[in-house]
Structure formats: C-alpha cells, structure tokens
Design a protein around this motif. Structure first.
Motif, PDB file in Angstrom:
ATOM      1  N   TRP A   1       0.841  -1.199   0.000  1.00 10.05           N
ATOM      2  CA  TRP A   1       0.000   0.000   0.000  1.00 10.05           C
ATOM      3  C   TRP A   1       0.875   1.246   0.000  1.00 10.05           C
ATOM      4  CZ3 TRP A   1      -5.186  -0.210  -0.628  1.00 10.05           C
ATOM      5  CH2 TRP A   1      -5.775  -1.458  -0.486  1.00 10.05           C
ATOM      6  N   ARG A   2       0.566   2.190  -0.910  1.00 13.25           N
ATOM      7  CA  ARG A   2       1.275   3.459  -1.004  1.00 13.25           C
ATOM      8  C   ARG A   2       0.454   4.532  -0.289  1.00 13.25           C
ATOM      9  NH1 ARG A   2       1.144   1.164  -6.031  1.00 13.25           N
ATOM     10  NH2 ARG A   2      -0.615   2.467  -6.655  1.00 13.25           N
ATOM     11  N   PRO A   3       1.020   5.163   0.756  1.00  8.58           N
ATOM     12  CA  PRO A   3       0.257   6.191   1.468  1.00  8.58           C
ATOM     13  C   PRO A   3       0.008   7.407   0.582  1.00  8.58           C
ATOM     14  CG  PRO A   3       2.472   5.971   2.386  1.00  8.58           C
ATOM     15  CD  PRO A   3       2.344   4.941   1.316  1.00  8.58           C
ATOM     16  N   THR A   4      -1.210   7.943   0.663  1.00  9.23           N
ATOM     17  CA  THR A   4      -1.562   9.171  -0.060  1.00  9.23           C
ATOM     18  C   THR A   4      -1.966  10.279   0.901  1.00  9.23           C
ATOM     19  OG1 THR A   4      -3.838   8.389  -0.370  1.00  9.23           O
ATOM     20  CG2 THR A   4      -2.258   7.914  -2.136  1.00  9.23           C
TER      21      THR A   4
ATOM     22  N   HIS B   1      -1.846  11.117   5.439  1.00  5.33           N
ATOM     23  CA  HIS B   1      -1.690  10.705   6.831  1.00  5.33           C
ATOM     24  C   HIS B   1      -1.833  11.948   7.702  1.00  5.33           C
ATOM     25  CE1 HIS B   1       0.802   9.468  10.476  1.00  5.33           C
ATOM     26  NE2 HIS B   1      -0.296   8.753  10.510  1.00  5.33           N
TER      27      HIS B   1
ATOM     28  N   ILE C   1      -5.465   7.482   7.774  1.00  9.47           N
ATOM     29  CA  ILE C   1      -4.585   7.046   6.701  1.00  9.47           C
ATOM     30  C   ILE C   1      -5.424   6.733   5.467  1.00  9.47           C
ATOM     31  CG2 ILE C   1      -2.945   5.266   5.949  1.00  9.47           C
ATOM     32  CD1 ILE C   1      -2.286   4.960   9.001  1.00  9.47           C
ATOM     33  N   CYS C   2      -4.986   7.264   4.347  1.00 11.45           N
ATOM     34  CA  CYS C   2      -5.526   6.861   3.055  1.00 11.45           C
ATOM     35  C   CYS C   2      -4.337   6.339   2.264  1.00 11.45           C
ATOM     36  CB  CYS C   2      -6.177   8.023   2.315  1.00 11.45           C
ATOM     37  SG  CYS C   2      -7.655   8.666   3.127  1.00 11.45           S
ATOM     38  N   ASP C   3      -4.542   5.237   1.568  1.00 14.87           N
ATOM     39  CA  ASP C   3      -3.473   4.672   0.771  1.00 14.87           C
ATOM     40  C   ASP C   3      -4.059   3.963  -0.439  1.00 14.87           C
ATOM     41  OD1 ASP C   3      -4.458   2.465   2.202  1.00 14.87           O
ATOM     42  OD2 ASP C   3      -2.636   2.169   3.335  1.00 14.87           O
ATOM     43  N   GLU C   4      -3.165   3.521  -1.301  1.00  8.43           N
ATOM     44  CA  GLU C   4      -3.599   2.858  -2.526  1.00  8.43           C
ATOM     45  C   GLU C   4      -2.627   1.746  -2.876  1.00  8.43           C
ATOM     46  OE1 GLU C   4      -3.689   6.122  -5.290  1.00  8.43           O
ATOM     47  OE2 GLU C   4      -1.548   5.977  -5.708  1.00  8.43           O
ATOM     48  N   MET C   5      -3.113   0.829  -3.713  1.00  5.76           N
ATOM     49  CA  MET C   5      -2.319  -0.319  -4.118  1.00  5.76           C
ATOM     50  C   MET C   5      -2.684  -0.657  -5.559  1.00  5.76           C
ATOM     51  SD  MET C   5      -2.221  -4.149  -2.427  1.00  5.76           S
ATOM     52  CE  MET C   5      -3.903  -4.568  -2.833  1.00  5.76           C
TER      53      MET C   5
ATOM     54  N   GLN D   1      -8.135   1.720  -3.539  1.00  7.05           N
ATOM     55  CA  GLN D   1      -7.918   2.735  -2.517  1.00  7.05           C
ATOM     56  C   GLN D   1      -8.669   2.386  -1.237  1.00  7.05           C
ATOM     57  OE1 GLN D   1      -7.609   6.888  -3.912  1.00  7.05           O
ATOM     58  NE2 GLN D   1      -8.697   6.119  -5.717  1.00  7.05           N
TER      59      GLN D   1
ATOM     60  N   CYS E   1      -9.330   4.227   2.979  1.00  8.22           N
ATOM     61  CA  CYS E   1      -9.081   5.230   4.011  1.00  8.22           C
ATOM     62  C   CYS E   1      -9.619   4.674   5.320  1.00  8.22           C
ATOM     63  CB  CYS E   1      -9.810   6.539   3.708  1.00  8.22           C
ATOM     64  SG  CYS E   1      -9.163   7.480   2.319  1.00  8.22           S
TER      65      CYS E   1
END
Length: 178
Positions: A25-28, A30, A39-43, A51, A53
């Motif tokens: 997961w890549r954080p977008t 924090h 935390i919102c992230d994507e993969m 995505q 959150c």
C-alpha cells in the motif's frame, strides 16, 4: 504433469496473497489527532488503484515479551460506516468494562457481548453509526479488563479531535469513491 500443475497453481496463489501486504500500500494521506491516525493509501496500477481510508487507534500497552494491544479501525464504504475493535485472544473485560463517556456520563457500551468475551467485535451500518455518534461527542473511551497475561488493566483513550478526524475520513473516502 500433475505435480507441475499443482506447483504452478500453488505459486500463483502464493503470489496473489503476497500482493496484499502492508508494504504493498502506497500512502496518499496521513493526519493525526493525538493518538488517532487517519490514513488513506492505494495499491496496484497507478491508473486505477485500489484505494482505502481508515481512522485507527492502536494502543500497544504492553511491549514484548508480554505483548498486548487494543485497536480500533473505522472505515466508510460508500457512506456506510464500519467500526472494528480488537484485542488479543484471552482478554477478559470486567462487567461493563468498556464504555465511551463524556462529562454527562456513559454514552455507549458494547451491545455485542462477543466484544467483551474475546470474540469478533465489528459494528456495521446503523450499529456502527451509534458508536461513531458516541465518539463524536468527545470525552474518553475507557477499558477495564484483565489482559491475556493475567494483568489487570485500566486504559483511557482521549476522544479529543475525533469528530474532526471522522469528518475528514468521510470527505476523503467520498473523494476517492470509497
């Protein structure tokens, strides 16, 4: 030949499971409100990533060698709230040992008895909305229990800033189409 096919299937299944790890997961986004993290992230593919959150509180109140922790995760799926609480197997709550309080008194306590007996503790939809309403009122969340190592514990989590954090969670989830 069967062995080769079996190995290929096993390899593909293992690879698919390995894709969904914390490191995938890549954080977008924090943000923090005290000990509460948003935390919102994507993969996945950058052109159409998966995505998510969530708002979380993780309390590692006893480090190794007698590790013990409690956590809360709050998410929204297309506007529908989900509240999840967790602790180690073997945690035993006192009678009414978990509640959300404000200065006027007890606002909320678990309606799922499994939450106080070490079972799953997930509230969704209207039941989650009731928990979230209590969190928004501020005050504190209190836990009185015996941990899995037999140690009596009293924990208090501040709810200061949680209402704002929930507003941001809802907005960010909606902006991402979650």
């Amino acid at each position: 030949m069967r062995s080769l096919i079996f190995c290929l299937v096993l390899t593909l299944c293992t690879a698919a499971q390995a894709e969904d790890t914390a490191g995938s997961w890549r954080p977008t986004l924090h943000k923090m409100w005290g000990s509460w993290d948003l935390i919102c992230d994507e993969m996945g593919d950058l052109s159409a990533p998966e995505q998510r959150c969530y708002l979380r509180y993780v309390d590692v109140f006893s480090p190794q060698p007698q590790f013990a922790a409690h956590f809360v995760f709050i998410t929204y799926d297309h506007g529908v709230p989900r509240f999840e609480y967790g602790a180690e197997h073997g945690t035993r709550f006192d009678h009414d040992g978990w509640a959300i309080h404000d200065t006027a008194g007890n606002l909320w306590s678990p309606t799922l008895r499994t939450c106080l007996r070490g079972g799953p503790c997930v509230y969704e939809g209207d039941a989650a909305a009731a928990v979230i309403t209590a969190l928004r009122a501020g005050g504190q969340m209190e836990f009185h229990f015996t941990d899995r190592h037999g140690i009596n514990r009293d924990l208090t989590w501040s709810l200061h800033g949680v209402a704002e954090a929930l507003d941001v969670l809802i907005a960010e989830s909606a902006a991402r189409g979650i």
